[in-house]
Design a protein around this motif. Sequence first.
Motif, PDB file in Angstrom:
ATOM      1  N   GLU A 818       0.809  -1.213   0.000  1.00 30.75           N
ATOM      2  CA  GLU A 818       0.000   0.000   0.000  1.00 30.75           C
ATOM      3  C   GLU A 818       0.843   1.264   0.000  1.00 30.75           C
ATOM      4  O   GLU A 818       0.404   2.317  -0.476  1.00 30.75           O
ATOM      5  N   ASN A 819       2.060   1.186   0.553  1.00 30.52           N
ATOM      6  CA  ASN A 819       2.918   2.366   0.685  1.00 30.52           C
ATOM      7  C   ASN A 819       4.249   2.134  -0.016  1.00 30.52           C
ATOM      8  O   ASN A 819       5.313   2.267   0.587  1.00 30.52           O
ATOM      9  N   VAL A 827       6.292   2.613   6.544  1.00 27.57           N
ATOM     10  CA  VAL A 827       5.126   2.089   5.842  1.00 27.57           C
ATOM     11  C   VAL A 827       3.978   1.788   6.790  1.00 27.57           C
ATOM     12  O   VAL A 827       2.798   1.790   6.400  1.00 27.57           O
ATOM     13  N   ASN A 832      -1.083   5.477  10.317  1.00 24.72           N
ATOM     14  CA  ASN A 832      -2.028   4.781   9.432  1.00 24.72           C
ATOM     15  C   ASN A 832      -2.576   3.489  10.048  1.00 24.72           C
ATOM     16  O   ASN A 832      -3.085   2.632   9.332  1.00 24.72           O
TER      17      ASN A 832
END
Length: 952
Positions: A818-819, A827, A832
């Motif tokens: 996702e990152n 990450v 998050n």
Amino acid sequence: MSAWEVALLLWCLSCCASAVWRYYINGSDYSIFSTRSFIALEYEGTSFSSWQIPTTCKAENTSLTKTKVHCASAGVHTIKPNVKDKNKEEERYLSVDNSHICFLWYYKVVDILDNLTQIVTLWVYDPESSSKEELQWTATKPSLNSRILTKLLNTLGQHPYIHTTVKRRVYVPDALSQEGTWDIHLPMSSDDLMKEIRGNKVAFQDCFISNLMILMTPPMTTIPETRGDLPLTLPAGSPLLSTWSSCIPTFTVLVTDHETFQSNDSFHTWTRIRVPPGILSDAERHSVTDVALFNSGIMFLINGAIYLKTAKTFKKLDSSKGLPKTKIIGITRRRWCQVRYLFKSKKRKSMLAIWTKSEFYLGYSAFRFLKVIDSSMLRVALKLGPTVTVAIESVEYTWHPLELALIVYYCSSCTTTKRVRMLLYNEDSGNWAFQDFQLELPIDRNLVSHFLYSALPDLILWDAHMVYYYYKNFTVTGIIRTDTGESNLSKLSHGSKIHNVVIDRFGSILVKMENNEMFFFKADITDAIKLHVWANSTVKSALFFNKSSKVYIVYFSEKFLVQPQEYPLYLELQSVIHKTKDKCPYMAFQHNILSDFYFMDKGESLTIWTQIVYPENIGLYIIVEHYGPSVLTWTQEISYEIASGFSTKSVLTTFSQTTSYESVDDYFQLQEKNMGLMLIQFRPSEFSKTCPIAKQVFEIAVGCDANKYIQVKGFSKSGCQRRDFSYVIDKEFLRNRPSENLKIRYDVGKYGCPRRLEFNEPFHPIIELFDENGFVKLVEANFIVWEIHGRDDYTFNYTMKQSGCINEAQTLKAMMEENQGLPLDDVWGPQNYKPCFSYAIGKPGDLNQPYEILNRSNKNHLQWPMDHSGMYVFRVKILDPNFSFCNLTAIFAIETFGVIPRPSFYLVAALIFILMLTFISILVLSYFWYMKIYRQFIFEPLHKPPAKQKKH
């Protein structure tokens, strides 16, 4: 130098001056002014007749200008000299106490630079029966009386200790030595300087030992004098110029019109500061106008230019350092000591400020300067036309550790009057703000400002004749007046100008005139009182603070040079106020504020207890005021009781922050908004000059404490059995599946000592939180771990379903996808993190995946592969967004053992091939062996028939 020796000096310097009289006691601690004390009286002048002594006191000889008095009863005793002429001498009202505190602590300090420790040697002495060296604080060992007294008190159970006022640490002594001294070993400290020597409550002949506040600093070296160097002085006839370090007031500089002196022990010893010939002209050497003191050197302002004197050099600071070459009119440093603060931006904190009439500069380490503002920018900020003159009058640091104030003035013709304004500059944010401050003065008046010990930007300003006050965030303003209503202090001091103004942390403000007359008032008080004359008008003097933060006076003469003398401010104040009947409106103001600085992290709270005791029906209360960003809220619980005619009001004030950082759109922006430095003060609603403490002020820094860190329980970086070593990670065990194996150099100093575990032993990390004072608590928050070199051949024993997840939980693999492009450390984190226990967050998925989030209370563990051993270096990171403003991480290492390494495919295939080849070979050989035997039995009979015998 003893009190009598200083008295002799003052007598020698008092030629052709008005009369003055003083008093002394043995030692320098006027807090022991009791019925045991002998009071020495001294009169300077030619018209002395006799001493007027009360009947409750006895004098050795009332007709001598120098005599001793002993007052056997406690109370206020009126003493004054009788004179021959018509002029009357002022009388003093000396408050003699019937105290049971009679003895004092004597100490000396030895610095051990090899291990950065200090050895404090202590003993007890009685000021009334001690040696001359002990009274002058030059003794290296106890006198006979002190040695006997110390040993006797030790037998009765006396054991001293040193208590630090900032970090609240306690250091105890070794056993009493044969010489009658205790030794206490403690580390050198730069942020815990103020200490208190305390002892057990042990009495001898109903006498106790007074606690002693001391300032214990690391070694502060003065600049040595070099043979052949020349004096550096003020212009001839100038009053003394003094300065000191804000955190170490005993580290001082005194500039006179004959020499410059530096001291690191309140002028008990001192050195002359001189400069090499050839750098300055004779006129320049006698033109010092300002001075600033640093640990590494002394900065002088000479004819509009800055010069720096260090132990090795003396040089001019110019444009290469970012400074203008000329026209500098002032230097200033912080007057309040604040070791700790919160700096949100990446900027640096300034060391000093300098200014010209048109430019303002901040100085940083290595004495490099940066221009902050100039007159054209000020003209725009004030919305003035191009024809209006704007100039900087002075610059001063506030009590806020990151703010400065600029006093500026503007005028059109600039012939008679000027208008004065003030701006506050915040170093952290870089913002400027005009204050509600306006003053109109004659053009020739120059203002000097000094901010008070206050959370709000309260200050006083003075020129040569008047003192202006701005209290309670500029809502209470005016000019300090005396009880007669006079605001011009020069008129009450025979035309003398204001020379020194010193302010302490208790709110006391002492104004000294050039002729040595003094006025006193306190913060939030608008009127001053004139103190008794202590020193003659012909003597040059300056005010300083000693190691106990008490005021002392330094006298200077060309013949005797520098001589310090303790000044009994509290006794003098009591004497003057005796007639006015001024009383403090409350009996006690107490609190549990133990530090000037508190750090608050997410989820933390701070509770402050304050209490005020006052006579019934007065109606006092405690006021809480704050300054700075409103990043905290507070609640109060008030309790009230009345007993024996006194009211007691207690207040519990709890500061906290209720913001939730979970699942927010911009985590870092919300953090930034809720971080900051908030200044808080508690004060009684009413106050007077006789109250001991005006207010209690402290900082609350909401944000990340740089001294906070975590580590995994049971792991350390010391005592490792193994040194640095190397190992190889098989490529099939690495997360990115590279084409080659990875060789790792294990750094024990960086990763710590690895723990060895059997392959079938799961591991659950326990996270410990530490700060500068040591262990704080076990961390209950969620955290994650990952192998920093890329291994992924480990797993977790709990699945998402077993952990109670409703939706699919985050995993390291998913967060990396996702990152993409971010470092592995970034990450996945509190910014998050999304929990999996809500239908509203996340999405359904495979809940049979391993659950990678751990905390102290869950049963999730790290599990190791069963078919091979390995070395794992993990980084642990706090995942809970509501736990801390800090990015808390730690490293630990695990080495598994107890497994026979799995053979390779080729080795197994070769072994099977050899076994099969051997088996087939045996089979073939068996066949041929069988056939040989079989043929033998086919072609040869099993039993041969017997041969026939020949007949003869």
